[in-house]
Design an enzyme around this catalytic site. Sequence first.
Site, PDB file in Angstrom:
ATOM      1  N   SER A 177      31.999 -29.969 -29.064  1.00  0.00           N
ATOM      2  CA  SER A 177      31.533 -28.590 -28.890  1.00  0.00           C
ATOM      3  C   SER A 177      30.878 -28.076 -30.163  1.00  0.00           C
ATOM      4  O   SER A 177      31.223 -28.484 -31.265  1.00  0.00           O
ATOM      5  CB  SER A 177      32.700 -27.680 -28.547  1.00  0.00           C
ATOM      6  OG  SER A 177      33.395 -28.156 -27.424  1.00  0.00           O
TER       7      SER A 177
HETATM    8  N1  SAH Z   1      37.644 -31.190 -27.652  1.00  0.00           N
HETATM    9  C1  SAH Z   1      36.514 -32.088 -27.813  1.00  0.00           C
HETATM   10  C2  SAH Z   1      35.362 -31.746 -26.879  1.00  0.00           C
HETATM   11  C3  SAH Z   1      35.491 -32.583 -25.731  1.00  0.00           C
HETATM   12  S1  SAH Z   1      34.181 -32.673 -24.535  1.00  0.00           S
HETATM   13  C4  SAH Z   1      36.033 -32.188 -29.226  1.00  0.00           C
HETATM   14  O1  SAH Z   1      36.499 -31.424 -30.084  1.00  0.00           O
HETATM   15  O2  SAH Z   1      35.199 -33.042 -29.494  1.00  0.00           O
HETATM   16  C5  SAH Z   1      35.233 -32.810 -23.129  1.00  0.00           C
HETATM   17  C6  SAH Z   1      36.119 -34.033 -23.068  1.00  0.00           C
HETATM   18  O3  SAH Z   1      36.963 -33.877 -21.940  1.00  0.00           O
HETATM   19  C7  SAH Z   1      35.363 -35.347 -22.880  1.00  0.00           C
HETATM   20  O4  SAH Z   1      35.752 -36.239 -23.872  1.00  0.00           O
HETATM   21  C8  SAH Z   1      35.813 -35.812 -21.486  1.00  0.00           C
HETATM   22  O5  SAH Z   1      35.899 -37.221 -21.369  1.00  0.00           O
HETATM   23  C9  SAH Z   1      37.173 -35.158 -21.381  1.00  0.00           C
HETATM   24  N2  SAH Z   1      37.687 -34.998 -20.017  1.00  0.00           N
HETATM   25  C10 SAH Z   1      37.020 -34.710 -18.865  1.00  0.00           C
HETATM   26  N3  SAH Z   1      37.871 -34.640 -17.813  1.00  0.00           N
HETATM   27  C11 SAH Z   1      39.117 -34.881 -18.319  1.00  0.00           C
HETATM   28  C12 SAH Z   1      40.427 -34.979 -17.727  1.00  0.00           C
HETATM   29  N4  SAH Z   1      40.629 -34.789 -16.420  1.00  0.00           N
HETATM   30  N5  SAH Z   1      41.468 -35.252 -18.547  1.00  0.00           N
HETATM   31  C13 SAH Z   1      41.303 -35.458 -19.871  1.00  0.00           C
HETATM   32  N6  SAH Z   1      40.087 -35.382 -20.488  1.00  0.00           N
HETATM   33  C14 SAH Z   1      39.010 -35.115 -19.720  1.00  0.00           C
END
Ligand code: SAH
Length: 219
Positions: A64
Amino acid sequence: MEDTYRHKGLRRKMVDNLRQLGVASEDVLKAMGEIPRHMFIDSVFDSQAYMEKAFSIGNDQTISRPSTVAQQSTLLEVFPGSKVLEVGTGSGYQAYVLEQLGADVYSIERQKFLYLKTKDLLASLRSRVKCFYGDGYQGLAEFAPYDRILVTCGSASWPADLFSQLKVGGIMVLPYGSPKQVMTKIVRKDETNVGVTFHGDCHFVPMLPDRIGENFHVV
Ligand code: SAH
């Protein structure tokens, strides 16, 4: 990886920019001012690591942008020693920010490639964040209940299992809705009542229930 004077200078500018954008929590600004964000991003993007922008972190997922991390961290009202569950470990940057704010962080990622990569990265930074591979939509019952739950992927429907793992008096922050998402803060007042506030439109990758994509990676 090094944290050079140039990185530190760019980081100060990022924090100044966050202040101008209205981020008011000094604790969050301090944490983000200390954490080497460039270490969570592919080195080809090094020069852009501190810009107000989101980045690809592989497997078609993103870290993000700074203002979103600051907004979610502020809304979550983390306190020292709080037990926090994060859904969507991704790059690990948000989890590390929460740790710097004093939280005991449990983070779930559904893509194995990212889970493995980020677990190693966090370990190399001597982080205490506990990483898990699984479906965050179901939460992590084993360690529940949590003081705080932070969802960093878009939740199209109400994550009831996740919510059931939030302590009474706890706070959950999530991008909620589909196709439009709104940053939503839920305060669990008691067993049955919640307080809900909305904090603007947002755009997160969707929360997906299964683990497609674990065997390939787009970098
Ligand atoms: N918090 C992260 C941003 C992540 S982007 C950071 O600081 O970089 C969103 C993430 O959520 C992705 O890595 C994606 O693979 C994950 N995601 C999507 N659906 C999910 C689920 N059901 N359970 C766990 N993670 C999930």
